[in-house]
Each structure stands twice: as structure tokens, then as C-alpha cells.
Design a protein around this motif. Structure first.
Motif, PDB file in Angstrom:
ATOM      1  N   LEU A  85       0.833  -1.208   0.000  1.00  0.00           N
ATOM      2  CA  LEU A  85       0.000   0.000   0.000  1.00  0.00           C
ATOM      3  C   LEU A  85       0.865   1.255   0.000  1.00  0.00           C
ATOM      4  N   ALA A  86       1.997   1.211   0.691  1.00  0.00           N
ATOM      5  CA  ALA A  86       2.899   2.357   0.672  1.00  0.00           C
ATOM      6  C   ALA A  86       3.426   2.622  -0.724  1.00  0.00           C
ATOM      7  N   GLN A  87       3.740   1.563  -1.456  1.00  0.00           N
ATOM      8  CA  GLN A  87       4.170   1.735  -2.842  1.00  0.00           C
ATOM      9  C   GLN A  87       3.040   2.298  -3.698  1.00  0.00           C
ATOM     10  N   ALA A  88       1.817   1.812  -3.447  1.00  0.00           N
ATOM     11  CA  ALA A  88       0.668   2.316  -4.208  1.00  0.00           C
ATOM     12  C   ALA A  88       0.407   3.788  -3.907  1.00  0.00           C
ATOM     13  N   LEU A  89       0.634   4.203  -2.653  1.00  0.00           N
ATOM     14  CA  LEU A  89       0.404   5.602  -2.276  1.00  0.00           C
ATOM     15  C   LEU A  89       1.302   6.554  -3.056  1.00  0.00           C
ATOM     16  N   GLY A  90       2.496   6.104  -3.424  1.00  0.00           N
ATOM     17  CA  GLY A  90       3.430   6.970  -4.130  1.00  0.00           C
ATOM     18  C   GLY A  90       3.373   6.877  -5.640  1.00  0.00           C
ATOM     19  N   GLU A  91       2.435   6.108  -6.184  1.00  0.00           N
ATOM     20  CA  GLU A  91       2.346   5.952  -7.640  1.00  0.00           C
ATOM     21  C   GLU A  91       1.732   7.193  -8.294  1.00  0.00           C
ATOM     22  N   THR A  92       2.291   7.547  -9.430  1.00  0.00           N
ATOM     23  CA  THR A  92       1.820   8.727 -10.161  1.00  0.00           C
ATOM     24  C   THR A  92       1.380   8.395 -11.579  1.00  0.00           C
ATOM     25  N   ALA A  93       2.185   7.630 -12.307  1.00  0.00           N
ATOM     26  CA  ALA A  93       1.948   7.388 -13.734  1.00  0.00           C
ATOM     27  C   ALA A  93       0.564   6.810 -14.020  1.00  0.00           C
ATOM     28  N   PRO A  94       0.111   5.736 -13.340  1.00  0.00           N
ATOM     29  CA  PRO A  94      -1.220   5.205 -13.677  1.00  0.00           C
ATOM     30  C   PRO A  94      -2.345   6.173 -13.365  1.00  0.00           C
ATOM     31  N   LEU A  95      -2.164   7.016 -12.328  1.00  0.00           N
ATOM     32  CA  LEU A  95      -3.212   7.973 -11.966  1.00  0.00           C
ATOM     33  C   LEU A  95      -3.301   9.103 -12.979  1.00  0.00           C
ATOM     34  N   ILE A  96      -2.180   9.469 -13.568  1.00  0.00           N
ATOM     35  CA  ILE A  96      -2.203  10.494 -14.621  1.00  0.00           C
ATOM     36  C   ILE A  96      -2.984   9.999 -15.824  1.00  0.00           C
ATOM     37  N   LEU A  97      -2.808   8.732 -16.164  1.00  0.00           N
ATOM     38  CA  LEU A  97      -3.478   8.175 -17.343  1.00  0.00           C
ATOM     39  C   LEU A  97      -4.987   8.081 -17.163  1.00  0.00           C
ATOM     40  N   ILE A  98      -5.457   7.919 -15.926  1.00  0.00           N
ATOM     41  CA  ILE A  98      -6.905   7.820 -15.726  1.00  0.00           C
ATOM     42  C   ILE A  98      -7.534   9.177 -15.430  1.00  0.00           C
ATOM     43  N   GLY A  99      -6.768  10.254 -15.586  1.00  0.00           N
ATOM     44  CA  GLY A  99      -7.337  11.591 -15.531  1.00  0.00           C
ATOM     45  C   GLY A  99      -7.261  12.284 -14.201  1.00  0.00           C
ATOM     46  N   MET A 100      -6.568  11.740 -13.203  1.00  0.00           N
ATOM     47  CA  MET A 100      -6.495  12.420 -11.905  1.00  0.00           C
ATOM     48  C   MET A 100      -5.530  13.600 -11.926  1.00  0.00           C
ATOM     49  N   VAL A 101      -4.995  13.908 -13.081  1.00  0.00           N
ATOM     50  CA  VAL A 101      -4.135  15.075 -13.243  1.00  0.00           C
ATOM     51  C   VAL A 101      -4.962  16.328 -13.508  1.00  0.00           C
ATOM     52  N   ALA A 102      -6.284  16.186 -13.573  1.00  0.00           N
ATOM     53  CA  ALA A 102      -7.157  17.325 -13.840  1.00  0.00           C
ATOM     54  C   ALA A 102      -7.114  18.333 -12.686  1.00  0.00           C
ATOM     55  N   PHE A 103      -7.380  19.595 -13.009  1.00  0.00           N
ATOM     56  CA  PHE A 103      -7.406  20.659 -12.010  1.00  0.00           C
ATOM     57  C   PHE A 103      -8.725  20.570 -11.246  1.00  0.00           C
ATOM     58  N   VAL A 104      -8.661  20.145  -9.984  1.00  0.00           N
ATOM     59  CA  VAL A 104      -9.849  19.942  -9.156  1.00  0.00           C
ATOM     60  C   VAL A 104      -9.748  20.847  -7.933  1.00  0.00           C
ATOM     61  N   VAL A 105     -10.720  21.733  -7.792  1.00  0.00           N
ATOM     62  CA  VAL A 105     -10.718  22.697  -6.689  1.00  0.00           C
ATOM     63  C   VAL A 105     -11.421  22.138  -5.460  1.00  0.00           C
ATOM     64  N   ASP A 106     -12.555  21.468  -5.674  1.00  0.00           N
ATOM     65  CA  ASP A 106     -13.373  20.999  -4.561  1.00  0.00           C
ATOM     66  C   ASP A 106     -12.781  19.741  -3.929  1.00  0.00           C
ATOM     67  N   ILE A 107     -12.998  19.613  -2.633  1.00  0.00           N
ATOM     68  CA  ILE A 107     -12.572  18.414  -1.907  1.00  0.00           C
ATOM     69  C   ILE A 107     -13.620  17.332  -2.119  1.00  0.00           C
ATOM     70  N   PRO A 108     -13.232  16.137  -2.542  1.00  0.00           N
ATOM     71  CA  PRO A 108     -14.225  15.083  -2.833  1.00  0.00           C
ATOM     72  C   PRO A 108     -14.937  14.630  -1.566  1.00  0.00           C
ATOM     73  N   SER A 109     -16.246  14.408  -1.688  1.00  0.00           N
ATOM     74  CA  SER A 109     -17.035  13.919  -0.555  1.00  0.00           C
ATOM     75  C   SER A 109     -17.315  12.426  -0.650  1.00  0.00           C
ATOM     76  N   SER A 110     -16.989  11.808  -1.787  1.00  0.00           N
ATOM     77  CA  SER A 110     -17.193  10.377  -1.976  1.00  0.00           C
ATOM     78  C   SER A 110     -16.172   9.872  -2.994  1.00  0.00           C
ATOM     79  N   PRO A 111     -15.989   8.554  -3.093  1.00  0.00           N
ATOM     80  CA  PRO A 111     -15.010   8.005  -4.039  1.00  0.00           C
ATOM     81  C   PRO A 111     -15.354   8.217  -5.511  1.00  0.00           C
ATOM     82  N   VAL A 112     -16.573   8.674  -5.804  1.00  0.00           N
ATOM     83  CA  VAL A 112     -16.948   8.881  -7.211  1.00  0.00           C
ATOM     84  C   VAL A 112     -16.884  10.352  -7.606  1.00  0.00           C
ATOM     85  N   ASP A 113     -16.373  11.204  -6.722  1.00  0.00           N
ATOM     86  CA  ASP A 113     -16.184  12.615  -7.054  1.00  0.00           C
ATOM     87  C   ASP A 113     -14.798  12.829  -7.655  1.00  0.00           C
ATOM     88  N   PRO A 114     -14.672  13.743  -8.619  1.00  0.00           N
ATOM     89  CA  PRO A 114     -13.343  14.020  -9.191  1.00  0.00           C
ATOM     90  C   PRO A 114     -12.356  14.453  -8.113  1.00  0.00           C
TER      91      PRO A 114
END
Length: 420
Positions: A338-367
Motif C-alpha cells: 500500500l505504501a508503494q501504491a500511495l506513491g504511484e503517479t503514472a497510472p493515476l495520470i493516465l486515468i485523468g487524476m491530473v485534472a485541475f480539481v478545486v473541490d474536496i471530494p465527498s465520496s469516491p466517485v467525485d473528481p
């Protein structure tokens, strides 16, 4: 060569080997110290923000609300005129241009901060209070000593007149540094003084939680079956080889897999911790199976044989005796995965988590974003304020990784059984 000469030669070789080993350790620690010192020197100032002490008078004619107004009325009220009226009084400006220069020293959140003060006490009409309003990024970096003021004016973002105002604030003790609550409570922002890791922190928490809920039970059950119940044949050998291969696959490949299957085919919401958690679970799965199987294999055969000898079934001997004894190694391997997963960047960039998000997510389905992706985003920004925010986020990420690794070591040492 005599026996004494061969012995001396072997001793010299041992001393050289010991010297090379100690030198390697020293050089490695030196580089770690340099890296940590560089990160801390740049990022420690991000935990403080510069504020300007300002007197605010709540004029009823400008607000058009009464004392005791409801929260809805306060939220709908316009505090812009109140903000302008009070900020321009912070320094005796002579004309409109100087007033504009003065207003630029405050952050764009000044109106919201004044409104929050009125929300905390809705009986301030006709009263004057003192507020610590957040300064702009330029003043913040200047006050922290990160901004050179001896450059020519055309090469500075702060004008000479603004430097005069700043010196006036310093002389009258109207400027200071407070704890930067924005860094932990806010999401991303275009303004460095308002940007925070709140959204990325919550996004990382949701992602790791989903990763744990999906990867841990599947990995443990798969390990138990392969190690204790599966027959040893070509099929299980093929599965074992592929598990070892999957553990070595670059993480970006899992991002491509998630992009094609989870987003394009299943059409799960993009840029969400849900997709991130599933992607990280697929990546972490073989990294948990391998240490879990090693822990099961380390349990002495006498434990299994003893349980079977007293009448326990194969299922009972495994789940009542073997699995509990293998749990410390399994948990430590899971935490490291899990510690290794916490530091991963490349797969998260590919699924769009690199987007500019201002709001704090309230659930796992929020950007959302995540801590390593937030580091990637801020590292590309030119403002000096984002440099310290980047280093501070790295400090937070390293702290979480160190804590998780310490927990893994503690669990192993506390619950591990040693067999003679």
C-alpha cells in the motif's frame, strides 16, 4: 606463497570489503541527508502563511443586512464593497492607482475571510473588528525571505510602491506569519497562497482504502489456495510465473489497462478515487501475494501435521493454525504494498487524476487528485509559492510512507513467531 602470506592476504581482502561496504552506506546516507535537507529547507515555510492585520468596519449601508441575520442572508449578502472600503484604509493611498496597488497585496480570499468572520458573529453591524487577512503570494514570499527585493522594478512582480507599503506594514507590526490552515483545508488553486492538499489528501485516502478492500482479501485467498490447496502441476506453475512477472510490470502499464477497460469499456467516472483504487489494487495484488505466500511457507510443517493428528480437517488446520501464524508477514507485506501504491503517479495520470480539481471530494466517485499527482502538477507551475507547496507535499508524502513502513516493521516484530 606461504600459509601466513595467504592468511594476511585474506585478511586484507576482508578489510577492503568492509571498507567498501561502510563507504557505500556512508555515501547513501549522505545523499539521503542532502535530499531531505533540500526538501525541508524549501517546504517548511509552506506550513506558515503571511497575514496582514486589518481593521474591518461592518457598515450597514454597504451590507444591507441587519444584526442577527440568518446564515442564508449572510451567504447571499455582497461583502465586496465592505472589503474594498476597509482594505484601502490599511495604508494612506493618494489616488486610485495607489489603491489598486494596495489591494494587490491581499489574497483573492479576503472577501470570503471577512464573510466568515461575520458568520461566526452575526451581530457585528456598526462594529469594528481586527482580522488577519491572508496576503498575496508575492508578499508572502517576500516576507518569508524567498523573494529578492534588490532587483530592478521591471524584473519584479512587486512594484517599488508596494515595497513601501510592505515596509510600512512591517514597521507598524501589521504583518506576521500564522499557521497555514489553507494548506490542509483547501483544494487546488491558481493562487499559490490559497492552494492546499485537502483534495489530494482525501483523494489519496479514498484510493488507498479501495485498494486495500479489493486487493487484500483477493491476495490472501489466492495465496492460501496456491500454497495450501492447489495441486502442483503446470497450470499452477504458469500462474506462479505470471504472478512474479506482474509484480515487475511497470505501473504505467496498469494505467493503460485501466484507461481501456475501466474508462473506455465499463465507462466508470473519470478522475475519481474509485478508478484509482481499482487500478492500484490490480497493481498491488501480486505485491501482496508474494510476501503472503512466503509467510505461509515459513510456517513449520509440524504445525499442519500436529493439527491433522488431533483430528482437524485440512481446512481447519490451514485457517485455524497456519494463517494466524502467517498473518504478521502478510500484514507487513500488505502495508509495504500500500505504501508503494500511495506513491504511484503514472497510472493515476493516465486515468485523468491530473485534472485541475478545486473541490474536496465527498465520496469516491467525485473528481479528485492525489498527493503524488499534486506534486506533479505544482512542480510545473512557475510561481515561487508553488515551489514550497511542492516540497511540503513531498514532506507529507514521505511522512506517510515512513509511518506505514514503521507500522509494517512493528507488526512483524511484535507478532512474528520464531521457530527453533
Amino acid at each position: 606463497m606461504t600459509k601466513e602470506e595467504r592468511l594476511k592476504k585474506r585478511h586484507r581482502a576482508e578489510k577492503r570489503f568492509r571498507f567498501y561496504g561502510l563507504t557505500s552506506i556512508f555515501v547513501a546516507l549522505l545523499f539521503v541527508v542532502i535530499l531531505v535537507q533540500n526538501i525541508f529547507s524549501k517546504g517548511s515555510s509552506a506550513f506558515k502563511k503571511t497575514v496582514i492585520t486589518t481593521e474591518v468596519f461592518f457598515d450597514q449601508e454597504l451590507l444591507e443586512i441587519q444584526n442577527g441575520a440568518s446564515q442564508e442572508e449572510i451567504m447571499e449578502a455582497d461583502f465586496y464593497d465592505i472589503m474594498i472600503e476597509n482594505l484601502i484604509k490599511a495604508y494612506p493611498a493618494k489616488d486610485r492607482d495607489e489603491e489598486d496597488e494596495l489591494l494587490k497585496l491581499f489574497s483573492g480570499d479576503a472577501e470570503i475571510e471577512i464573510k466568515k468572520a461575520f458568520l461566526n458573529d452575526n451581530n457585528l453591524i456598526g462594529k469594528t473588528i481586527t482580522l488577519d487577512l491572508t496576503a498575496s503570494d508575492d508578499i508572502d514570499q517576500l516576507h518569508k525571505g524567498n523573494y529578492p527585493r534588490d532587483l530592478p522594478e521591471e524584473r519584479r512582480r512587486i512594484s517599488d510602491f508596494q515595497l513601501v507599503i510592505y515596509d510600512y506594514f512591517v514597521e507598524n507590526k501589521k504583518i506576521s506569519k500564522n499557521f497555514n490552515n489553507y494548506f490542509f483545508n483547501n483544494g487546488d488553486s491558481r493562487d499559490p497562497e490559497l492552494a492546499g492538499i485537502g483534495g489530494a489528501l482525501v483523494g489519496s485516502f479514498y484510493s488507498i482504502l479501495i485498494c486495500l478492500l479489493l486487493a487484500f482479501p483477493v491476495a490472501v485467498l489466492a495465496s492460501i489456495y496456491l500454497e495450501e490447496f492447489a495441486p502442483k502441476n503446470k497450470i499452477t506453475d504458469f500462474i506462479e510465473i505470471n504472478i512474479n512477472n506482474l509484480a515487475a510490470v511497470p505501473s504505467i502499464v496498469y494505467g493503460l489497462l485501466a484507461l481501456q477497460i475501466l474508462l473506455a469499456t465499463i465507462q466508470l467516472p473519470r478522475s475519481t478515487p474509485l478508478v484509482a483504487g481499482i487500478t492500484l489494487a490490480l497493481m498491488t495484488l501480486p505485491r501482496i501475494i508474494i510476501p503472503c505466500r512466503a509467510s505461509l511457507k515459513a510456517v513449520p510443517p509440524s504445525i499442519r501435521e500436529g493439527a491433522l493428528a488431533v483430528g482437524a480437517s485440512k481446512f481447519q488446520s490451514v485457517f485455524h493454525h497456519v494463517v494466524p501464524l502467517a498473518l504478521p508477514g502478510t500484514l507487513s507485506g500488505t502495508i509495504i504494498g500500500l505504501a508503494q501504491a500511495l506513491g504511484e503517479t503514472a497510472p493515476l495520470i493516465l486515468i485523468g487524476m491530473v485534472a485541475f480539481v478545486v473541490d474536496i471530494p465527498s465520496s469516491p466517485v467525485d473528481p479528485s487528485s492525489s498527493l503524488p499527482v499534486q506534486v506533479y502538477l505544482w512542480s510545473e507551475s512557475a510561481e515561487r509559492g508553488f515551489v514550497e507547496k511542492t516540497s511540503a507535499t513531498i514532506m507529507m508524502l514521505l511522512s506517510f510512507l515512513i509511518v506505514m513502513n514503521f507500522i509494517a516493521v512493528y507488526l512483524r516484530q511484535k507478532f512474528e513467531k520464531r521457530w527453533n
